[in-house]
Design a protein around this motif. Structure first.
Motif, mmCIF file in Angstrom:
data_model
loop_
_atom_site.group_PDB
_atom_site.id
_atom_site.type_symbol
_atom_site.label_atom_id
_atom_site.label_comp_id
_atom_site.label_asym_id
_atom_site.label_seq_id
_atom_site.Cartn_x
_atom_site.Cartn_y
_atom_site.Cartn_z
ATOM 1 N N ALA A 1 -0.155 0.834 -7.871
ATOM 2 C CA ALA A 1 0.189 1.195 -6.352
ATOM 3 C C ALA A 1 -1.115 0.896 -5.214
ATOM 4 N N ASN B 1 9.744 -5.146 -1.970
ATOM 5 C CA ASN B 1 9.587 -5.549 -3.011
ATOM 6 C C ASN B 1 8.826 -4.334 -3.640
ATOM 7 N N LEU B 2 7.859 -3.882 -3.318
ATOM 8 C CA LEU B 2 7.148 -2.796 -3.784
ATOM 9 C C LEU B 2 8.076 -1.569 -4.041
ATOM 10 N N SER C 1 -2.232 -2.896 -5.604
ATOM 11 C CA SER C 1 -1.096 -3.865 -4.740
ATOM 12 C C SER C 1 -1.210 -3.589 -3.449
ATOM 13 N N THR C 2 -1.443 -2.464 -3.008
ATOM 14 C CA THR C 2 -1.431 -2.032 -1.492
ATOM 15 C C THR C 2 -2.909 -2.734 -1.091
ATOM 16 N N GLU D 1 10.138 -2.045 -7.241
ATOM 17 C CA GLU D 1 9.357 -1.932 -8.319
ATOM 18 C C GLU D 1 9.218 -0.618 -8.607
ATOM 19 N N ASN D 2 8.686 0.299 -7.537
ATOM 20 C CA ASN D 2 8.463 1.616 -7.771
ATOM 21 C C ASN D 2 9.570 2.488 -8.289
ATOM 22 N N GLU E 1 7.719 -7.412 1.519
ATOM 23 C CA GLU E 1 6.681 -7.085 0.664
ATOM 24 C C GLU E 1 6.731 -5.669 0.447
#
Length: 87
Positions: A65, A25-26, A68-69, A29-30, A22
């Motif tokens: 973000a 992936n973040l 998502s977090t 994406e960032n 995860e």
């Protein structure tokens, strides 16, 4: 040497693997979003426009973000509760 039973240890390793994926992936994406912002800012600068929206874009990224977090945090809590109830 681990004092944990092998079933518990394996479950933890699996969960930590999911957490790592995860975060990867973040992170990716960032990076992609930052590249896109840089490209758009360069395009605006090349056209002679001011970049007033750049700070807004960063704020929107922080909000995304954070959202998502919090989703990841909730997912981890749910998974943890489910796994501990099995043990």
């Amino acid at each position: 040497d681990s004092k944990l039973p092998s079933a518990v240890r394996n479950t933890l390793l699996e969960l930590f693997g999911q957490i790592e994926r995860e975060f990867e992936n973040l992170y990716l994406e960032n990076l992609e979003l930052r590249r896109e912002i840089d490209t758009l800012n360069e395009r605006l600068a090349g056209e002679g426009q001011t970049i007033d929206g750049a700070e807004l874009s960063k704020g929107q990224l922080k909000t995304k973000a954070s959202h998502s977090t919090s989703q990841l945090s909730q997912k981890l809590k749910t998974t943890y509760k489910a796994s501990t109830s099995k043990v």
